[in-house]
Design a protein around this motif. Structure first.
Motif, PDB file in Angstrom:
ATOM      1  N   SER A  31       0.832  -1.208   0.000  1.00 17.28           N
ATOM      2  CA  SER A  31       0.000   0.000   0.000  1.00 17.28           C
ATOM      3  C   SER A  31       0.862   1.252   0.000  1.00 17.28           C
ATOM      4  O   SER A  31       0.575   2.234  -0.692  1.00 17.28           O
ATOM      5  CB  SER A  31      -0.915  -0.002   1.223  1.00 17.28           C
ATOM      6  N   LEU A  32       1.930   1.229   0.793  1.00 21.40           N
ATOM      7  CA  LEU A  32       2.820   2.386   0.839  1.00 21.40           C
ATOM      8  C   LEU A  32       3.477   2.627  -0.510  1.00 21.40           C
ATOM      9  O   LEU A  32       3.588   3.773  -0.965  1.00 21.40           O
ATOM     10  CB  LEU A  32       3.889   2.192   1.914  1.00 21.40           C
ATOM     11  N   VAL A  33       3.909   1.551  -1.169  1.00 20.43           N
ATOM     12  CA  VAL A  33       4.534   1.696  -2.480  1.00 20.43           C
ATOM     13  C   VAL A  33       3.527   2.208  -3.501  1.00 20.43           C
ATOM     14  O   VAL A  33       3.843   3.060  -4.342  1.00 20.43           O
ATOM     15  CB  VAL A  33       5.141   0.355  -2.946  1.00 20.43           C
ATOM     16  N   ALA A  34       2.306   1.692  -3.435  1.00 16.86           N
ATOM     17  CA  ALA A  34       1.268   2.129  -4.373  1.00 16.86           C
ATOM     18  C   ALA A  34       0.968   3.615  -4.224  1.00 16.86           C
ATOM     19  O   ALA A  34       0.708   4.311  -5.210  1.00 16.86           O
ATOM     20  CB  ALA A  34      -0.005   1.316  -4.153  1.00 16.86           C
ATOM     21  N   ASP A  35       1.033   4.108  -2.980  1.00 14.84           N
ATOM     22  CA  ASP A  35       0.766   5.525  -2.735  1.00 14.84           C
ATOM     23  C   ASP A  35       1.972   6.410  -3.038  1.00 14.84           C
ATOM     24  O   ASP A  35       1.823   7.622  -3.218  1.00 14.84           O
ATOM     25  CB  ASP A  35       0.347   5.741  -1.274  1.00 14.84           C
ATOM     26  N   ASN A  36       3.164   5.796  -3.080  1.00 17.46           N
ATOM     27  CA  ASN A  36       4.391   6.568  -3.339  1.00 17.46           C
ATOM     28  C   ASN A  36       5.250   5.826  -4.363  1.00 17.46           C
ATOM     29  O   ASN A  36       6.349   5.345  -4.051  1.00 17.46           O
ATOM     30  CB  ASN A  36       5.186   6.738  -2.038  1.00 17.46           C
ATOM     31  N   PRO A  37       4.777   5.711  -5.597  1.00 18.87           N
ATOM     32  CA  PRO A  37       5.456   4.875  -6.599  1.00 18.87           C
ATOM     33  C   PRO A  37       6.865   5.333  -6.956  1.00 18.87           C
ATOM     34  O   PRO A  37       7.651   4.534  -7.469  1.00 18.87           O
ATOM     35  CB  PRO A  37       4.521   4.957  -7.815  1.00 18.87           C
ATOM     36  N   ASP A  38       7.194   6.601  -6.702  1.00 23.83           N
ATOM     37  CA  ASP A  38       8.518   7.104  -7.055  1.00 23.83           C
ATOM     38  C   ASP A  38       9.503   7.055  -5.893  1.00 23.83           C
ATOM     39  O   ASP A  38      10.640   7.527  -6.026  1.00 23.83           O
ATOM     40  CB  ASP A  38       8.413   8.544  -7.575  1.00 23.83           C
ATOM     41  N   ASN A  39       9.080   6.497  -4.779  1.00 28.72           N
ATOM     42  CA  ASN A  39       9.938   6.440  -3.599  1.00 28.72           C
ATOM     43  C   ASN A  39      10.820   5.193  -3.672  1.00 28.72           C
ATOM     44  O   ASN A  39      10.373   4.082  -3.423  1.00 28.72           O
ATOM     45  CB  ASN A  39       9.077   6.413  -2.331  1.00 28.72           C
ATOM     46  N   ARG A  40      12.107   5.397  -4.019  1.00 26.81           N
ATOM     47  CA  ARG A  40      13.006   4.267  -4.188  1.00 26.81           C
ATOM     48  C   ARG A  40      13.232   3.538  -2.868  1.00 26.81           C
ATOM     49  O   ARG A  40      13.404   2.323  -2.842  1.00 26.81           O
ATOM     50  CB  ARG A  40      14.347   4.709  -4.770  1.00 26.81           C
ATOM     51  N   GLY A  41      13.238   4.246  -1.766  1.00 27.86           N
ATOM     52  CA  GLY A  41      13.435   3.626  -0.466  1.00 27.86           C
ATOM     53  C   GLY A  41      12.344   2.622  -0.147  1.00 27.86           C
ATOM     54  O   GLY A  41      12.613   1.531   0.368  1.00 27.86           O
ATOM     55  N   LEU A  42      11.092   2.968  -0.463  1.00 29.51           N
ATOM     56  CA  LEU A  42       9.984   2.033  -0.226  1.00 29.51           C
ATOM     57  C   LEU A  42      10.062   0.839  -1.163  1.00 29.51           C
ATOM     58  O   LEU A  42       9.774  -0.296  -0.766  1.00 29.51           O
ATOM     59  CB  LEU A  42       8.645   2.756  -0.407  1.00 29.51           C
ATOM     60  N   ARG A  43      10.445   1.075  -2.409  1.00 28.20           N
ATOM     61  CA  ARG A  43      10.596  -0.046  -3.348  1.00 28.20           C
ATOM     62  C   ARG A  43      11.693  -1.002  -2.871  1.00 28.20           C
ATOM     63  O   ARG A  43      11.576  -2.216  -2.994  1.00 28.20           O
ATOM     64  CB  ARG A  43      10.914   0.471  -4.755  1.00 28.20           C
ATOM     65  N   LEU A  44      12.766  -0.418  -2.335  1.00 25.61           N
ATOM     66  CA  LEU A  44      13.856  -1.236  -1.821  1.00 25.61           C
ATOM     67  C   LEU A  44      13.384  -2.089  -0.639  1.00 25.61           C
ATOM     68  O   LEU A  44      13.665  -3.290  -0.559  1.00 25.61           O
ATOM     69  CB  LEU A  44      15.021  -0.334  -1.391  1.00 25.61           C
ATOM     70  N   THR A  45      12.640  -1.471   0.282  1.00 26.52           N
ATOM     71  CA  THR A  45      12.116  -2.209   1.435  1.00 26.52           C
ATOM     72  C   THR A  45      11.174  -3.328   0.997  1.00 26.52           C
ATOM     73  O   THR A  45      11.227  -4.445   1.521  1.00 26.52           O
ATOM     74  CB  THR A  45      11.381  -1.254   2.386  1.00 26.52           C
ATOM     75  N   ALA A  46      10.316  -3.045   0.022  1.00 26.52           N
ATOM     76  CA  ALA A  46       9.382  -4.056  -0.474  1.00 26.52           C
ATOM     77  C   ALA A  46      10.124  -5.224  -1.113  1.00 26.52           C
ATOM     78  O   ALA A  46       9.784  -6.395  -0.892  1.00 26.52           O
ATOM     79  CB  ALA A  46       8.417  -3.429  -1.479  1.00 26.52           C
ATOM     80  N   THR A  47      11.148  -4.921  -1.900  1.00 28.52           N
ATOM     81  CA  THR A  47      11.920  -5.980  -2.548  1.00 28.52           C
ATOM     82  C   THR A  47      12.614  -6.852  -1.518  1.00 28.52           C
ATOM     83  O   THR A  47      12.572  -8.088  -1.591  1.00 28.52           O
ATOM     84  CB  THR A  47      12.969  -5.374  -3.499  1.00 28.52           C
ATOM     85  N   ARG A  48      13.255  -6.227  -0.523  1.00 26.11           N
ATOM     86  CA  ARG A  48      13.933  -6.981   0.531  1.00 26.11           C
ATOM     87  C   ARG A  48      12.937  -7.854   1.309  1.00 26.11           C
ATOM     88  O   ARG A  48      13.231  -9.001   1.638  1.00 26.11           O
ATOM     89  CB  ARG A  48      14.646  -6.029   1.495  1.00 26.11           C
ATOM     90  N   SER A  49      11.766  -7.302   1.586  1.00 30.49           N
ATOM     91  CA  SER A  49      10.770  -8.050   2.344  1.00 30.49           C
ATOM     92  C   SER A  49      10.312  -9.296   1.597  1.00 30.49           C
ATOM     93  O   SER A  49      10.257 -10.396   2.161  1.00 30.49           O
ATOM     94  CB  SER A  49       9.557  -7.159   2.649  1.00 30.49           C
ATOM     95  N   TYR A  50       9.989  -9.143   0.320  1.00 27.10           N
ATOM     96  CA  TYR A  50       9.483 -10.287  -0.429  1.00 27.10           C
ATOM     97  C   TYR A  50      10.563 -11.317  -0.731  1.00 27.10           C
ATOM     98  O   TYR A  50      10.268 -12.517  -0.804  1.00 27.10           O
ATOM     99  CB  TYR A  50       8.783  -9.821  -1.710  1.00 27.10           C
TER     100      TYR A  50
END
Length: 227
Positions: free
Chosen positions: A1-20
């Motif tokens: 949800s956080l990534v969807a709301d902030n698609p340009d936030n590389r930090g959130l994308r990085l956290t999502a990738t590490r989590s999955y």
């Protein structure tokens, strides 16, 4: 949800990738391969998005290996987290693609990404880019890019960087290199080191090391099937 709301936030994308990637590895270690395969899709999607943003290339199929090398040459040390986790998320998904031609081409690109990570910051996250390359070169025949000597060199460097505290490196060394070259003595020595390792000495690695201990026990139980 956080990534969807902030698609340009590389930090959130990085956290999502590490989590999955972490979820995928943990489920695979627990024998839930089908669920791990499903989550690897998420790891791949987030990982590729991370790479696209970092390398300014068009998705996983829209560029050649030569184009990738050109883009990687322009990367600096600050890009290492995105390169490593993006490549690793992609690689996990590729493991479930049953050796298709497309997956082999994708692995060649991930190899290039990890090699660049080693050039820029080989110590990142306990030297796991060396671990990946050790597994890559040690788990395939020569005609498909395998190289036992190169594999062993990468594993030994990963163990040196991690001070033998990051147990997945020991397990991968045994499972890929030692098993591929039929070195039973090394295989058992590495895995017994994992089994005997006191988890309390490295609390930061408690979860991944516990998973590694579980895998080491499984491999040792089946040693007569491999040698």
């Amino acid at each position: 949800s956080l990534v969807a709301d902030n698609p340009d936030n590389r930090g959130l994308r990085l956290t999502a990738t590490r989590s999955y990637t972490s979820y995928t590895l943990a489920l695979a270690a627990c024998g839930r391969s089908e669920r791990a395969k499903q989550l690897s899709e998420k790891a791949k999607d987030y990982g590729l998005n991370l790479l696209v943003a970092c390398l300014h290339l068009a998705g996983d199929k829209g560029y050649s290996l030569d184009e990738l090398h050109g883009a990687l040459a322009s990367c600096g040390k600050s890009d290492v987290p995105s390169l490593f986790w993006g490549g690793y998320g992609w690689a996990l998904w590729l493991q479930y693609q049953a050796g298709s031609p497309a997956s082999l081409a994708g692995l060649a690109k991930v190899e290039a990404i990890m090699a660049r990570v080693v050039q820029l910051d080989e110590g990142y996250y306990h030297g796991v880019a060396h671990l990946f390359l050790g597994s890559y070169y040690g788990s395939r025949p020569a005609m498909l890019g395998g190289n036992p000597a190169e594999s062993r060199a990468h594993f030994e460097r990963a163990l040196e960087i991690g001070d033998r505290q990051f147990l997945p490196s020991l397990v991968a060394f045994a499972e890929t290199y030692a098993r591929t070259v039929f070195d039973r003595e090394l295989f058992e020595k590495l895995l017994r080191e994992v089994i005997d390792f006191p988890l309390q000495t490295s609390p930061d690695f408690a979860l991944v090391n516990q998973v590694a201990k579980k895998r080491a026990g499984q491999l040792l139980a089946d040693v007569d099937l491999y040698f």
